[in-house]
Design a protein around this motif. Structure first.
Motif, short mmCIF file in Angstrom:
data_model
loop_
_atom_site.label_atom_id
_atom_site.label_comp_id
_atom_site.label_asym_id
_atom_site.label_seq_id
_atom_site.Cartn_x
_atom_site.Cartn_y
_atom_site.Cartn_z
N ARG A 94 9.27 -29.15 -4.53
CA ARG A 94 8.60 -28.48 -3.57
C ARG A 94 6.89 -29.34 -3.39
NH1 ARG A 94 10.17 -25.23 -0.01
NH2 ARG A 94 12.08 -24.16 -0.26
N ASP A 95 6.48 -28.92 -4.67
CA ASP A 95 5.15 -29.13 -4.62
C ASP A 95 4.73 -31.28 -4.90
OD1 ASP A 95 3.30 -27.35 -4.29
OD2 ASP A 95 3.03 -26.48 -6.11
N LYS A 99 5.04 -31.79 -0.48
CA LYS A 99 3.43 -31.86 -0.40
C LYS A 99 3.38 -33.65 -0.49
CE LYS A 99 -0.87 -30.60 -2.19
NZ LYS A 99 -1.79 -29.81 -2.69
N TYR A 115 6.49 -27.92 3.98
CA TYR A 115 5.71 -27.63 2.41
C TYR A 115 5.01 -26.18 2.87
CZ TYR A 115 2.32 -27.25 -1.19
OH TYR A 115 1.67 -27.43 -1.93
#
Length: 266
Positions: A94-95, A99, A115
């Motif tokens: 996810r990060d 992002k 995000y």
């Protein structure tokens, strides 16, 4: 006798669970009430012009659902079955991959929405969320039910429907996985709720250590009256669109039932 690898067994288990989910969703849809047609030669009763002004006023809208009622409308690991379980925390991808930045405004807005998980912005009323993990392939499913103005929701759904053309293929720069080729396609959804839209996004490239990366995220949004379901299902391994489709149908039916029960109690 040879034994199937763990990954193969996991994918088979997921496929069997999805088959059961789709069967259950079809049964629920089949049990819905269908308006009865009037017999031949019989028309609807005429409206009278002598109705008082008070009688012409539209009935009050349904009561807003509370946070407790929205929690009752969430899907759970029991609905999905093995190998799904309550989430143990945000996945590293996810990060690392969502992002990201890109020059196209619409495409950047989509990445931001995935995000931050605020596709429709902050809720205008109560909300409830659930996060589930696929223990075998590191996929995550995030599910939110929240109150949003229907007109605002419908505008976002229309924007989503245009993205497969506007953002079919573009390049994004991620924080940890470098440049990624992003592709966006429509994700067909069942006829759930009052309005809906679905997308399937893939990101391919190489991490800083040269290892190939491949991320798939399914995004579904459904409006049910004054409330909206937002579902993301993503991961670095196989991400079955059938899971998103089945949970969309089940979630919309469950939210509809919760709303109906709330109106009965009033």
């Amino acid at each position: 006798m040879t034994h199937a690898p763990a990954a193969t067994r996991a994918l088979l288990a997921s496929a069997l669970s999805v088959t059961a989910l789709l069967t259950a969703a079809a049964c629920v849809a089949g049990d819905r009430e269908v308006p009865r047609a009037l017999p031949a030669g019989v028309s609807d009763p005429p409206t009278t012009s002598s109705a008082s002004p008070a009688a012409e006023q539209p009935p009050p809208g349904p009561p807003a659902l509370s946070e407790e009622q929205l929690r009752a409308a969430l899907i759970t690991e029991t609905d999905l079955g093995e190998p799904w379980m309550t989430s143990r925390g945000a996945a590293t991808w996810r990060d690392g991959m969502l992002k990201a930045k890109t020059e196209n405004a619409d495409c950047h807005r989509l990445l931001d929405a995935l995000y931050t998980e605020e596709l429709f912005g902050p809720p205008s009323g109560p909300s409830a969320t659930a996060a589930l993990d696929d223990a075998y392939n590191d996929s995550q499913l995030h599910y939110q039910v929240a109150a949003h103005p229907p007109a605002d929701v419908d505008r976002v759904l229309a924007w989503m429907e245009a993205l497969p053309e506007r953002c079919e293929r573009f390049e994004a720069t991620t924080t940890r996985a470098g440049a990624q080729l992003v592709e966006v396609a429509e994700l067909p959804l069942p006829e759930a709720g009052d309005a809906r839209a679905g997308l399937r996004l893939t990101m391919t490239g190489k991490a800083s250590d040269g290892v190939p990366t491949y991320l798939t995220v399914n995004l579904a949004a459904v409006r049910v009256g004054e409330d909206t379901i937002t579902l993301t299902n993503g991961g670095l391994g196989p991400v079955l669109p059938e899971v998103t489709q089945a949970m969309t149908q089940l979630g919309a039916d469950r939210l509809t039932d919760v709303g109906r029960q709330a109106r009965v109690r009033v």
